[in-house]
Design a protein around this motif. Sequence first.
Motif, mmCIF file in Angstrom:
data_model
loop_
_atom_site.group_PDB
_atom_site.id
_atom_site.type_symbol
_atom_site.label_atom_id
_atom_site.label_comp_id
_atom_site.label_asym_id
_atom_site.label_seq_id
_atom_site.Cartn_x
_atom_site.Cartn_y
_atom_site.Cartn_z
ATOM 1 N N TYR A 19 0.792 -1.231 0.000
ATOM 2 C CA TYR A 19 0.000 0.000 0.000
ATOM 3 C C TYR A 19 0.825 1.284 0.000
ATOM 4 N N GLY A 20 2.102 1.215 0.282
ATOM 5 C CA GLY A 20 2.946 2.407 0.343
ATOM 6 C C GLY A 20 3.002 2.986 1.744
ATOM 7 N N ASN A 21 4.015 3.799 1.982
ATOM 8 C CA ASN A 21 4.241 4.381 3.309
ATOM 9 C C ASN A 21 3.073 5.230 3.797
ATOM 10 N N SER A 22 2.596 6.138 2.954
ATOM 11 C CA SER A 22 1.568 7.094 3.391
ATOM 12 C C SER A 22 0.299 6.409 3.872
ATOM 13 N N ARG A 23 -0.142 5.402 3.155
ATOM 14 C CA ARG A 23 -1.383 4.719 3.542
ATOM 15 C C ARG A 23 -1.208 3.935 4.848
ATOM 16 N N VAL A 24 -0.062 3.319 5.019
ATOM 17 C CA VAL A 24 0.180 2.548 6.251
ATOM 18 C C VAL A 24 0.326 3.494 7.442
ATOM 19 N N ILE A 25 1.019 4.607 7.242
ATOM 20 C CA ILE A 25 1.142 5.609 8.311
ATOM 21 C C ILE A 25 -0.246 6.129 8.686
ATOM 22 N N PHE A 26 -1.039 6.468 7.687
ATOM 23 C CA PHE A 26 -2.396 6.962 7.935
ATOM 24 C C PHE A 26 -3.218 5.920 8.698
ATOM 25 N N GLY A 27 -3.120 4.662 8.291
ATOM 26 C CA GLY A 27 -3.820 3.590 9.006
ATOM 27 C C GLY A 27 -3.361 3.473 10.451
ATOM 28 N N GLY A 28 -2.059 3.612 10.673
ATOM 29 C CA GLY A 28 -1.534 3.572 12.040
ATOM 30 C C GLY A 28 -2.086 4.705 12.890
ATOM 31 N N PHE A 29 -2.145 5.904 12.306
ATOM 32 C CA PHE A 29 -2.695 7.032 13.050
ATOM 33 C C PHE A 29 -4.183 6.843 13.339
ATOM 34 N N LEU A 30 -4.918 6.299 12.377
ATOM 35 C CA LEU A 30 -6.342 6.038 12.615
ATOM 36 C C LEU A 30 -6.529 5.025 13.747
ATOM 37 N N LEU A 31 -5.706 3.981 13.752
ATOM 38 C CA LEU A 31 -5.786 3.001 14.840
ATOM 39 C C LEU A 31 -5.446 3.638 16.186
ATOM 40 N N ALA A 32 -4.477 4.544 16.201
ATOM 41 C CA ALA A 32 -4.133 5.228 17.452
ATOM 42 C C ALA A 32 -5.304 6.062 17.959
ATOM 43 N N ILE A 33 -6.009 6.714 17.040
ATOM 44 C CA ILE A 33 -7.192 7.495 17.429
ATOM 45 C C ILE A 33 -8.244 6.563 18.038
ATOM 46 N N VAL A 34 -8.447 5.404 17.432
ATOM 47 C CA VAL A 34 -9.394 4.424 17.972
ATOM 48 C C VAL A 34 -8.946 3.965 19.364
ATOM 49 N N ALA A 35 -7.653 3.680 19.520
ATOM 50 C CA ALA A 35 -7.137 3.209 20.811
ATOM 51 C C ALA A 35 -7.371 4.256 21.903
ATOM 52 N N TYR A 36 -7.034 5.512 21.605
ATOM 53 C CA TYR A 36 -7.256 6.567 22.597
ATOM 54 C C TYR A 36 -8.737 6.751 22.866
ATOM 55 N N GLY A 37 -9.543 6.669 21.819
ATOM 56 C CA GLY A 37 -10.991 6.803 21.991
ATOM 57 C C GLY A 37 -11.570 5.719 22.886
ATOM 58 N N LEU A 38 -11.054 4.495 22.752
ATOM 59 C CA LEU A 38 -11.516 3.403 23.617
ATOM 60 C C LEU A 38 -11.062 3.583 25.056
ATOM 61 N N PHE A 39 -9.949 4.269 25.231
ATOM 62 C CA PHE A 39 -9.416 4.432 26.590
ATOM 63 C C PHE A 39 -10.013 5.628 27.329
ATOM 64 N N LEU A 40 -10.488 6.621 26.614
ATOM 65 C CA LEU A 40 -11.027 7.821 27.268
ATOM 66 C C LEU A 40 -12.142 7.549 28.281
ATOM 67 N N PRO A 41 -13.074 6.624 28.032
ATOM 68 C CA PRO A 41 -14.147 6.429 29.018
ATOM 69 C C PRO A 41 -13.764 5.560 30.223
ATOM 70 N N VAL A 42 -12.488 5.223 30.381
ATOM 71 C CA VAL A 42 -12.057 4.364 31.481
ATOM 72 C C VAL A 42 -12.566 4.911 32.825
ATOM 73 N N GLU A 43 -12.935 4.012 33.698
ATOM 74 C CA GLU A 43 -13.420 4.376 35.036
ATOM 75 C C GLU A 43 -12.514 3.749 36.097
ATOM 76 N N THR A 44 -12.628 4.205 37.311
ATOM 77 C CA THR A 44 -11.753 3.707 38.376
ATOM 78 C C THR A 44 -11.976 2.234 38.687
ATOM 79 N N ASP A 45 -13.138 1.706 38.363
ATOM 80 C CA ASP A 45 -13.431 0.303 38.685
ATOM 81 C C ASP A 45 -13.221 -0.639 37.496
ATOM 82 N N TRP A 46 -12.646 -0.149 36.391
ATOM 83 C CA TRP A 46 -12.418 -1.001 35.229
ATOM 84 C C TRP A 46 -11.301 -2.000 35.516
ATOM 85 N N PRO A 47 -11.514 -3.262 35.182
ATOM 86 C CA PRO A 47 -10.418 -4.230 35.313
ATOM 87 C C PRO A 47 -9.433 -4.048 34.146
#
Length: 175
Positions: A19-47
């Motif tokens: 796919y080339g560098n740009s597309r893979v980099i873009f995909g990596g950044f999109l995954l990072a956004i998803v990862a941070y988005g999943l972590f934002l609602p964390v609560e104190t009682d989350w395992p």
Amino acid sequence: MGCDAVLAPTLTPRLVNRYGNSRVIFGGFLLAIVAYGLFLPVETDWPYAAMFPSLIIAGTAFALAYGPLTIAATDSVAKEEQGLAGGLLYTFTQFGSAVGISGVTAGYGIAAAGADGSPGAVLDAYRTALVVPVVMVLLGAAVAALGLRGARPADGRRKAAAPAARDEVSDGVPG
């Protein structure tokens, strides 16, 4: 987060070749956004198990972004300048990390300054601090998306031209 050590040398090169560098980099950044988005609602009682998917996704995101970023930064640099290019790349990477960590720390400090010190208040301050890397990744994704506009597809034409270019450099005689 250790999946970066496994994926970077195995999966990432295959994706870059396809796919080339740009597309893979873009995909990596999109995954990072998803990862941070999943972590934002964390609560104190989350395992830990509830947070584990976001850590796996973040590790995968880093594997997809850092290798192709290195390739893109040094790909068109002459062989005798590779050391200089690599040194500059890693100097700026370390500088960017230091600035990012300082921004996260400042965000946490500002958010925690008026807090009462309760676990909920501390967690809210951590969430506020997490906004800094989210914004950085969003900016990185925007820059990568702009790179997609001028990106060349990873096809046989580029691969076929590469050996001829290497031959010119290796023997000093064109073509």
